[in-house]
Motif scaffolding. Structure first.
Motif, short mmCIF file in Angstrom:
data_model
loop_
_atom_site.label_atom_id
_atom_site.label_comp_id
_atom_site.label_asym_id
_atom_site.label_seq_id
_atom_site.Cartn_x
_atom_site.Cartn_y
_atom_site.Cartn_z
N CYS A 63 -2.01 -1.73 3.30
CA CYS A 63 -2.40 -0.87 4.66
C CYS A 63 -0.76 -2.13 4.90
CB CYS A 63 -2.93 -0.77 5.54
SG CYS A 63 -3.93 -2.79 5.43
N ILE A 83 -4.98 7.23 4.61
CA ILE A 83 -4.35 6.12 4.21
C ILE A 83 -6.06 5.92 3.35
CG2 ILE A 83 -4.61 3.14 3.78
CD1 ILE A 83 -2.81 3.49 6.47
N HIS A 117 -8.40 3.65 2.37
CA HIS A 117 -9.05 1.97 2.82
C HIS A 117 -10.06 1.80 2.88
CE1 HIS A 117 -8.51 -1.73 4.78
NE2 HIS A 117 -7.29 -1.56 4.80
N TYR A 132 -10.55 -1.79 8.86
CA TYR A 132 -9.71 -0.66 8.77
C TYR A 132 -10.45 0.35 9.52
CZ TYR A 132 -5.85 1.83 8.62
OH TYR A 132 -4.06 2.07 9.60
#
Length: 557
Positions: free
Chosen positions: A346, A375, A377, A365
């Motif tokens: 990130c 993303i 994540h 996150y």
């Protein structure tokens, strides 16, 4: 004669660009019609007068065209010097016209500016000062009027309405001329859809829920964020999820109490380069201190929360959230790699986190944010500090060990910046011009003819400016190159680091952290491969080296 016309209009002039161009061009033609015709036009729209010529699109193009022998004109006419020159811009620009033997015509001097006339130079300098003073007076008048309108009248002064409000008509404009043009005043009114969300945010926060959890809750329930609810006014945001900053902005916005508040931000002008003032300023929005905010004397629109609720939320924010309400002093744990660890997936810095008596670095996150930003994540990524330091310290100690002096000498020397032949030519011209300017100034101090020496200096300054502009265009990073280190200096650097880094293993955490910062250490953690890329840029060198956790060396670029 063939003339090129230059003019400028900006939003601060409050004029129609076409009307402004027309009257400036009319003044220019009245001056030149007996001598020739205007064959080219350069007119900047929306550019403040404080911006130097090189940063105005049309003015910059004009300066560039001066170099062209087939440019199609042999003089430039200015319709209004107040709009063309600001402060000392004339003294920085006119030598370029002289160098290329292009005349500069101005109505206020009745024709071309004479480079040998002190009176002409004084007149143009006065106009630059008047232009600067006029701009400052306009700023003072406008800000004073807006402050009075916000405080006494509580007038809505424009901008995006806060989330929770919408604009409502408040009658015709009090200025008769503007009212005749159909302009009307506006006022903030409750938005029936978003005002209850604002009330809920304050209630959740004062009931103990944190900003992070509030953002997650609203996103999970499908409540549109401010940018998603009004995408036309928030085109710079994705609008797919609530962010912590959006919740915090709501909790700190005093207009939810029903009062109009102005001057929370200002446009601050800062130098682009303190070593080259001629480049001018850049304007950025900057937050003012709360003492500088202008509050209306009375409520001006419906309140969404009362003053007591807003004050309570501000007090809790000042205490830094629910964790600060626990009893006893806060424990300050040492984090050796504070602000040095970055999460690769990130690109954010990982935060220090103390778990089970050990220092960790964490990147949280929420899934809603990851989906909103496309993303992949995990909810949280952790890495233990003691899993990194032994490998890091061992590598640093061996990388600069005496046995590797020759290797480091070669690596550091290769990594230093080198210039292309073209760059060397332009830098040589600039250095030669600096030497000539020093000799001319010495001649002037020795009693040489000031008029003649002034012409010499103007020619050299124009040649230097031309070489510098070319260098900035070809290789901006080489305008002020880093000084190359000698072999002796590199040897001293390697020897010093070798002795220092050998003792890192047993060093105090605070001292160790300072050493890492002096080395310019940056760690990038890839949680998928569980490897760390370490980049080291010592203050006195430009070397870039690597290490990995667990012995997995990434390939050298």
């Amino acid at each position: 004669m063939k003339f090129a016309f230059y003019g400028r209009v900006s939003t601060e002039d409050q004029q129609d660009p076409e009307s402004s161009r027309t009257w400036q061009l009319t003044r220019a033609r009245a001056l030149t019609e007996a001598h020739g015709e205007i064959a080219a036009e350069y007119f900047d729209i929306g550019q403040s007068r404080s911006i130097p010529w090189k940063r105005r699109p049309q003015a910059s193009q004009l300066l560039e065209d001066l170099r062209n022998p087939t440019r199609g004109f042999n003089a430039v006419v200015i319709g209004e010097p107040h709009r063309a020159f600001y402060g000392n811009q004339f003294s920085l620009t006119f030598p370029v016209f002289e160098h290329y033997r292009v005349g500069l015509w101005v109505p206020e001097v009745g024709g071309p500016v004479d480079p040998t006339s002190e009176a002409h130079d004084l007149i143009m300098s006065v106009f630059g000062g008047m232009s600067k003073g006029e701009r400052n007076r306009i700023k003072i008048r406008v800000r004073s009027a807006m402050a009075a309108q916000a405080k006494v009248e509580g007038r809505y002064l424009g901008g995006r309405p806060p989330y929770g409000y919408q604009l409502a008509d408040a009658g015709p404009h009090p200025n008769p001329a503007k009212a005749a043009d159909g302009k009307r005043l506006h006022i903030l009114a409750r938005d029936p859809v978003t005002a209850p969300v604002v009330e809920r945010i304050f209630t959740l926060y004062l009931n103990g829920m944190g900003i992070f959890l509030i953002a997650q809750t609203l996103t999970g329930e499908g409540i549109l964020s401010p940018s998603a609810y009004d995408p036309a006014r928030n085109r710079h945001r994705s609008g797919k999820a609530w962010s912590k900053s959006a919740v915090q902005a709501i909790l700190t916005n005093p207009r939810y109490t029903g009062h109009q508040v102005w001057n929370k931000q200002r446009r601050a002008e800062t130098l682009l380069d303190v070593n080259d003032v001629a480049l001018g300023y850049e304007t950025k929005l900057t937050w003012n201190n709360r003492e500088q905010w202008i509050w209306s004397d009375r409520p001006t629109h419906p309140a969404i929360v009362d003053a007591a609720t807003f004050t309570a939320a501000g007090q809790r924010l000042a205490r830094r959230g629910p964790t600060s309400e626990r009893l006893g002093p806060r424990n300050h744990h040492p984090y050796v790699l504070r602000s040095l660890m970055v999460h690769q997936q990130c690109g954010r810095r990982m935060q220090g986190n103390w778990n089970h008596g050990r220092a960790h670095y964490r990147c949280r996150y929420p899934q809603e944010y990851a989906v909103a930003n496309s993303i992949d994540h995990p909810l949280a990524v952790y890495i233990r500090e003691d899993a990194v330091l032994p490998a890091l310290d061992g590598w640093l100690a061996t990388a600069f060990a005496p046995a590797r002096v020759e290797e480091n000498l070669a690596a550091l020397d290769i990594a230093q910046p080198r210039m292309s032949p073209e760059i060397d030519v332009h830098r040589a011209i600039i250095a030669d011009c600096d030497r000539k300017l020093a000799r001319h100034r010495a001649a002037l101090e020795a009693g040489a003819d000031p008029t003649l020496v002034t012409v010499w200096i103007a020619d050299v300054q124009a040649e230097r400016a031309n070489a510098l502009a070319t260098l900035q265009r070809v290789a901006p990073s080489q305008v002020t190159p880093r000084r190359r280190l000698t072999q002796q200096k590199i040897t001293e650097l390697v020897d010093g680091l070798g002795g220092l880094l050998a003792a890192l293993h047993d060093a105090d955490p605070i001292d160790k952290a300072e050493v890492y910062r002096q080395l310019g250490l940056r760690l990038t953690y890839d949680h998928k491969t569980e490897t760390i890329l370490a980049e080291v840029t010592p203050r006195s060198s430009v070397d870039l080296v690597y290490v990995s956790e667990g012995g997995l060396e990434p390939p050298r670029p």
